[in-house]
Motif scaffolding. Structure first.
Motif, PDB file in Angstrom:
ATOM      1  N   GLU A  38       0.156   7.783  -3.218  1.00 31.13           N
ATOM      2  CA  GLU A  38       0.391   8.990  -4.003  1.00 31.13           C
ATOM      3  C   GLU A  38       1.755   9.600  -3.678  1.00 31.13           C
ATOM      4  OE1 GLU A  38      -1.255  10.227  -6.506  1.00 31.13           O
ATOM      5  OE2 GLU A  38      -2.696   8.575  -6.396  1.00 31.13           O
ATOM      6  N   THR A  39       2.157   9.491  -2.407  1.00 32.95           N
ATOM      7  CA  THR A  39       3.463  10.025  -2.001  1.00 32.95           C
ATOM      8  C   THR A  39       4.588   9.399  -2.810  1.00 32.95           C
ATOM      9  OG1 THR A  39       2.689  10.450   0.256  1.00 32.95           O
ATOM     10  CG2 THR A  39       5.068  10.280  -0.062  1.00 32.95           C
ATOM     11  N   VAL A  40       4.549   8.082  -2.952  1.00 35.97           N
ATOM     12  CA  VAL A  40       5.595   7.386  -3.706  1.00 35.97           C
ATOM     13  C   VAL A  40       5.435   7.613  -5.198  1.00 35.97           C
ATOM     14  CG1 VAL A  40       6.519   5.111  -4.304  1.00 35.97           C
ATOM     15  CG2 VAL A  40       5.984   5.660  -1.919  1.00 35.97           C
ATOM     16  N   SER A  41       4.206   7.602  -5.674  1.00 34.90           N
ATOM     17  CA  SER A  41       3.970   7.822  -7.100  1.00 34.90           C
ATOM     18  C   SER A  41       4.541   9.155  -7.571  1.00 34.90           C
ATOM     19  CB  SER A  41       2.464   7.766  -7.389  1.00 34.90           C
ATOM     20  OG  SER A  41       2.203   7.961  -8.757  1.00 34.90           O
ATOM     21  N   ALA A  42       4.502  10.147  -6.694  1.00 35.46           N
ATOM     22  CA  ALA A  42       4.987  11.483  -7.063  1.00 35.46           C
ATOM     23  C   ALA A  42       6.498  11.607  -6.994  1.00 35.46           C
ATOM     24  CB  ALA A  42       4.350  12.525  -6.137  1.00 35.46           C
TER      25      ALA A  42
ATOM     26  N   GLU B   7       0.831  -1.198   0.000  1.00 37.49           N
ATOM     27  CA  GLU B   7       0.000   0.000   0.000  1.00 37.49           C
ATOM     28  C   GLU B   7       0.870   1.254   0.000  1.00 37.49           C
ATOM     29  OE1 GLU B   7      -3.487   2.141   2.711  1.00 37.49           O
ATOM     30  OE2 GLU B   7      -3.100  -0.004   2.945  1.00 37.49           O
ATOM     31  N   ALA B   8       1.964   1.226   0.745  1.00 38.93           N
ATOM     32  CA  ALA B   8       2.888   2.363   0.761  1.00 38.93           C
ATOM     33  C   ALA B   8       3.516   2.558  -0.618  1.00 38.93           C
ATOM     34  CB  ALA B   8       3.974   2.144   1.814  1.00 38.93           C
ATOM     35  N   LEU B   9       3.900   1.453  -1.251  1.00 36.61           N
ATOM     36  CA  LEU B   9       4.516   1.531  -2.576  1.00 36.61           C
ATOM     37  C   LEU B   9       3.558   2.150  -3.592  1.00 36.61           C
ATOM     38  CD1 LEU B   9       7.044   0.671  -4.304  1.00 36.61           C
ATOM     39  CD2 LEU B   9       5.779  -1.427  -4.820  1.00 36.61           C
ATOM     40  N   GLU B  10       2.273   1.846  -3.450  1.00 34.29           N
ATOM     41  CA  GLU B  10       1.286   2.331  -4.410  1.00 34.29           C
ATOM     42  C   GLU B  10       0.672   3.669  -4.001  1.00 34.29           C
ATOM     43  OE1 GLU B  10       1.143   0.875  -7.146  1.00 34.29           O
ATOM     44  OE2 GLU B  10       2.107  -1.031  -6.655  1.00 34.29           O
TER      45      GLU B  10
END
Length: 239
Positions: A202-206, A197-200
């Motif tokens: 918005e924080t990581v996506s950005a 969930e962390a990997l997916e």
């Protein structure tokens, strides 16, 4: 509209870069995403629980980074054609790192024993705790490893389901299943769920493109690598 998950995107990048699970020396590499492995609960809406993806692992802890920068400067001031200056003498990905993480799964269990002359390594050097592993990656000058895909998809690699005798650490505690962060509630499946969930998020996506530049892109080599403190020993590079 997101058409590809971050996990699948990183898997594709690894494949395009020639990394494959069929080669331990070129095994797929994934980033550490979270920085909190001690709290009883974790809020993935809080940016402070995430690792800074703009920096390589070796640059996350300022006091240790100063040592790496000093090493680079000393090597640059007294150049040796056979050993160009570098920040890190070890690498973020290697066959030893893969075997370290996958100790509890065959065929990696047997490969670990073979590497150590038919026995397991000393218990204090085995992968026994997520938090201890994270802290070593932050603080040890000999440890700058990233993760492998299994941290985001395979709970079984954290479980000693074959009941291997992995010995006891110096503190007297036997090594069995990998010790999980409190927020995982003792469940390897919950740990993997939160990590994924962390990997997916918005924080990581950005921000994951910054890490991709370090590992697969423009900051691997040259002036940008020096600027971002991302230069490894020359023998760790291909070619």
């Amino acid at each position: 509209r997101r058409e590809l998950s971050t996990f699948d995107y990183l898997q594709a990048l690894n494949t395009l870069a020639g990394r494959t699970k069929n080669d331990l020396t070129q095994y797929p590499v994934f980033p550490w995403i979270l920085s909190d492995y001690t709290s009883p609960e974790i809020d993935l809406n809080d940016p402070k629980v995430f690792r800074d993806l703009t920096k390589p692992i070796g640059a996350l802890h300022a006091p240790r980074l100063e040592q790496f920068i000093e090493r680079f400067k000393l090597l640059a001031e007294d150049p040796d054609p056979s050993t160009p200056p570098f920040h890190y003498g070890s690498h973020y990905s290697s066959s030893g790192i893969v075997l370290f993480f996958l100790l509890r799964l065959e065929p990696f269990t047997g490969l670990n024993r073979k590497l150590q002359g038919g026995r397991f390594d000393h218990a204090d050097r085995l992968f026994s705790s997520v938090d201890r592993c994270w802290r070593a990656c932050l603080e040890s000058t000999a440890d700058v490893k990233e993760l492998i895909p299994e941290f985001y998809c395979l709970p079984e690699f954290l479980e000693n389901n074959s009941a291997h005798d992995l010995g006891s650490r110096q503190d007297g505690n036997a090594v069995g299943d990998v010790e999980l962060p409190p927020w995982a509630k003792g469940s390897t499946h919950e740990f993997i769920r939160v990590m994924r969930e962390a990997l997916e998020s918005e924080t990581v996506s950005a921000r994951v493109h910054e890490w991709i530049d370090l590992v697969f892109g423009s900051a691997q080599l040259g002036a940008e690598a020096v600027k971002r403190h991302n230069v490894f020993h020359h023998l760790t590079y291909g070619g």
